[in-house]
Design an enzyme around this catalytic site. Sequence first.
Site, PDB file in Angstrom:
ATOM      1  CG  ASP A 183      -8.524  -4.470  -3.277  1.00 16.04           C
ATOM      2  OD1 ASP A 183      -9.622  -4.245  -3.163  1.00 16.04           O
ATOM      3  OD2 ASP A 183      -7.722  -3.689  -3.802  1.00 16.04           O
ATOM      4  CG  HIS A 238      -2.004   0.993   1.025  1.00 15.75           C
ATOM      5  ND1 HIS A 238      -2.134   2.087   1.333  1.00 15.75           N
ATOM      6  CD2 HIS A 238      -3.360   0.822   0.485  1.00 15.75           C
ATOM      7  CE1 HIS A 238      -3.197   3.023   0.949  1.00 15.75           C
ATOM      8  NE2 HIS A 238      -4.039   1.756   0.735  1.00 15.75           N
TER       9      HIS A 238
HETATM   10  N1  ACO Z   1       4.083  -7.554  -4.619  1.00 11.65           N
HETATM   11  C1  ACO Z   1       5.137  -7.554  -4.621  1.00 11.65           C
HETATM   12  N2  ACO Z   1       6.260  -6.505  -4.667  1.00 11.65           N
HETATM   13  C2  ACO Z   1       5.443  -5.409  -4.183  1.00 11.65           C
HETATM   14  C3  ACO Z   1       4.065  -5.247  -4.092  1.00 11.65           C
HETATM   15  C4  ACO Z   1       3.301  -6.515  -4.487  1.00 11.65           C
HETATM   16  N3  ACO Z   1       2.196  -6.451  -4.142  1.00 11.65           N
HETATM   17  N4  ACO Z   1       3.799  -4.082  -3.829  1.00 11.65           N
HETATM   18  C5  ACO Z   1       4.857  -3.423  -3.884  1.00 11.65           C
HETATM   19  N5  ACO Z   1       6.099  -4.244  -4.124  1.00 11.65           N
HETATM   20  C6  ACO Z   1       7.540  -3.836  -4.099  1.00 11.65           C
HETATM   21  C7  ACO Z   1       7.690  -3.219  -5.460  1.00 11.65           C
HETATM   22  O1  ACO Z   1       8.316  -4.350  -6.392  1.00 11.65           O
HETATM   23  C8  ACO Z   1       8.742  -2.381  -5.358  1.00 11.65           C
HETATM   24  O2  ACO Z   1       9.938  -2.761  -5.113  1.00 11.65           O
HETATM   25  P1  ACO Z   1      11.165  -2.293  -5.652  1.00 11.65           P
HETATM   26  O3  ACO Z   1      11.539  -1.072  -4.704  1.00 11.65           O
HETATM   27  O4  ACO Z   1      12.587  -3.341  -5.294  1.00 11.65           O
HETATM   28  O5  ACO Z   1      11.247  -2.091  -6.976  1.00 11.65           O
HETATM   29  C9  ACO Z   1       8.342  -1.600  -3.843  1.00 11.65           C
HETATM   30  O6  ACO Z   1       7.716  -2.729  -3.049  1.00 11.65           O
HETATM   31  C10 ACO Z   1       7.397  -0.470  -3.842  1.00 11.65           C
HETATM   32  O7  ACO Z   1       6.239  -0.627  -4.600  1.00 11.65           O
HETATM   33  P2  ACO Z   1       5.464   0.398  -5.605  1.00 11.65           P
HETATM   34  O8  ACO Z   1       4.756  -0.516  -6.805  1.00 11.65           O
HETATM   35  O9  ACO Z   1       6.452   1.391  -6.178  1.00 11.65           O
HETATM   36  O10 ACO Z   1       4.653   1.039  -4.451  1.00 11.65           O
HETATM   37  P3  ACO Z   1       3.335   1.916  -4.676  1.00 11.65           P
HETATM   38  O11 ACO Z   1       3.315   2.546  -3.408  1.00 11.65           O
HETATM   39  O12 ACO Z   1       3.697   2.704  -5.884  1.00 11.65           O
HETATM   40  O13 ACO Z   1       1.999   1.069  -5.170  1.00 11.65           O
HETATM   41  C11 ACO Z   1       0.349  -0.545  -4.835  1.00 11.65           C
HETATM   42  C12 ACO Z   1       1.242   0.598  -4.195  1.00 11.65           C
HETATM   43  C13 ACO Z   1       0.010  -0.211  -6.008  1.00 11.65           C
HETATM   44  C14 ACO Z   1      -0.787  -0.934  -3.902  1.00 11.65           C
HETATM   45  C15 ACO Z   1       1.445  -1.822  -4.977  1.00 11.65           C
HETATM   46  O14 ACO Z   1       1.730  -2.092  -3.599  1.00 11.65           O
HETATM   47  C16 ACO Z   1       0.712  -2.740  -5.645  1.00 11.65           C
HETATM   48  O15 ACO Z   1       0.926  -2.943  -6.889  1.00 11.65           O
HETATM   49  N6  ACO Z   1       0.108  -4.040  -4.929  1.00 11.65           N
HETATM   50  C17 ACO Z   1      -0.541  -4.938  -5.629  1.00 11.65           C
HETATM   51  C18 ACO Z   1      -1.933  -4.336  -6.417  1.00 11.65           C
HETATM   52  C19 ACO Z   1      -2.858  -4.060  -5.162  1.00 11.65           C
HETATM   53  O16 ACO Z   1      -3.143  -5.064  -4.107  1.00 11.65           O
HETATM   54  N7  ACO Z   1      -3.652  -2.849  -5.230  1.00 11.65           N
HETATM   55  C20 ACO Z   1      -4.759  -2.701  -4.309  1.00 11.65           C
HETATM   56  C21 ACO Z   1      -4.442  -1.594  -3.410  1.00 11.65           C
HETATM   57  S1  ACO Z   1      -5.280  -1.039  -2.132  1.00 11.65           S
HETATM   58  C22 ACO Z   1      -6.626  -0.211  -3.066  1.00 11.65           C
HETATM   59  O17 ACO Z   1      -6.288   0.492  -4.112  1.00 11.65           O
HETATM   60  C23 ACO Z   1      -7.860  -0.305  -2.856  1.00 11.65           C
END
Ligand code: ACO
Length: 375
Positions: free
Chosen positions: A312, A261
């Site tokens: 989620d 998140h």
């Molecule tokens: N699985 C694996 N690695 C992850 C995940 C994940 N679900 N989420 C974050 N990371 C890692 C990324 O790969 C990244 O690693 P790195 O720095 O080594 O490249 C780091 O954590 C930061 O991730 P970002 O994607 O840059 O984080 P951001 O804050 O931009 O995105 C988000 C947040 C979109 C929720 C992200 O965690 C994600 O894609 N999760 C999966 C999709 C999801 O569950 N979305 C629902 C969110 S809640 C809502 O909107 C209702």
Amino acid sequence: MAEIQLAPKGLEDVYVEKTELSHVDGTNGILVYCGYHIDEVARCSFEEICHLFLHGELPNKAQLLDMDRALKAERAVPAPVLDFVVHAPTDEHPMALLRTGVSMLSGYLPDVDSLEPSTLRKHAIALVAKTATIAAAICRTRSGGKLVEPDMSLGHAANFLKMSRGEKPEDVVARTLDTALVLHADHGFNASTFTARCVISSLSDMVSAMTAAIGSLKGPLHGGANTAVMAMLQEIGSVANVEPWLEKALGEKHKVMGFGHRVYKTIDPRAKHLKRMSKEWGERAGNVKWFEMSEKLESLMMAKKKLNPNVDFYSASTYYAMGIEPEMFTVIFAIARTIGWAAHIIEQLKDNRIMRPEALYVGPMGKTFIPIEKR
Ligand code: ACO
């Protein structure tokens, strides 16, 4: 010229507005609705939360009755909108159907372009009620059933379930959905809420802002993640396969749906409630496999990536155990979030300035223009 500093990618940690609606404390894992801790208001009905977001305070009994009546009075949806849902291509994404259906409502809402606060509150109630009716029609059409009339003896959640399934739900099913709607009602400046506020900032109209917000919620990085979580669990298939599946997924740098998140650095407070509901519903349905797989994935994701589940993650196994089709999960999220979007739209207009940030141009300059005849 001084070097221009871009805002952080994805506007991380950028505060763009003030709000009195919801507070997300990502460090301590706390969510507050208009001053109330989510653990307290999780006991409320969705109708109470609608009053809270439209009036800033929880309703007394008479006010709750008024909200209930007002929502019921707006449940009917014009026939052309329902005809569109029934006759749309069968493989169209339910969120795309919802987006178009809600957009079509603009032709039928009185004073649709009015931005006067009392009219906006009426639009909010109409959109909350009618979005649920359109969602139920999508659900019913997907299962091949005939559309069902609203049942005025039932509350918002129970009526949605009856219109979706053709039969009155058990109280326990309706209560679970009601709580899920409350937990999903608002959440600070998430992507869809920010989208809604951007649209209304041009003094557009509430239907346009809601339509855009539904489009934003659809994506798998936002509300679409709950459907993606269920697809992932089905792909994994068994508790025994969770660890090898995860090793491979992380090795290939895939995102694991339902984890991570932008704001929460600890457990999402909504996920705690949904985890309990997922366990209870697995037990009630006589199949705890999805809950057990989810729990194992949660502990492995913490151990390997230090990532917590978000809202989620456990909503997927909860809804699945309740017999809801996975493709409808995000639509249910939208039914709940409609009240949050509406409240933010109204709040944005109280002290509005058009959202108009800048983009740093990094394309070419000074090209020689050649007329079309010579190109
Ligand atoms: N699985 C694996 N690695 C992850 C995940 C994940 N679900 N989420 C974050 N990371 C890692 C990324 O790969 C990244 O690693 P790195 O720095 O080594 O490249 C780091 O954590 C930061 O991730 P970002 O994607 O840059 O984080 P951001 O804050 O931009 O995105 C988000 C947040 C979109 C929720 C992200 O965690 C994600 O894609 N999760 C999966 C999709 C999801 O569950 N979305 C629902 C969110 S809640 C809502 O909107 C209702």
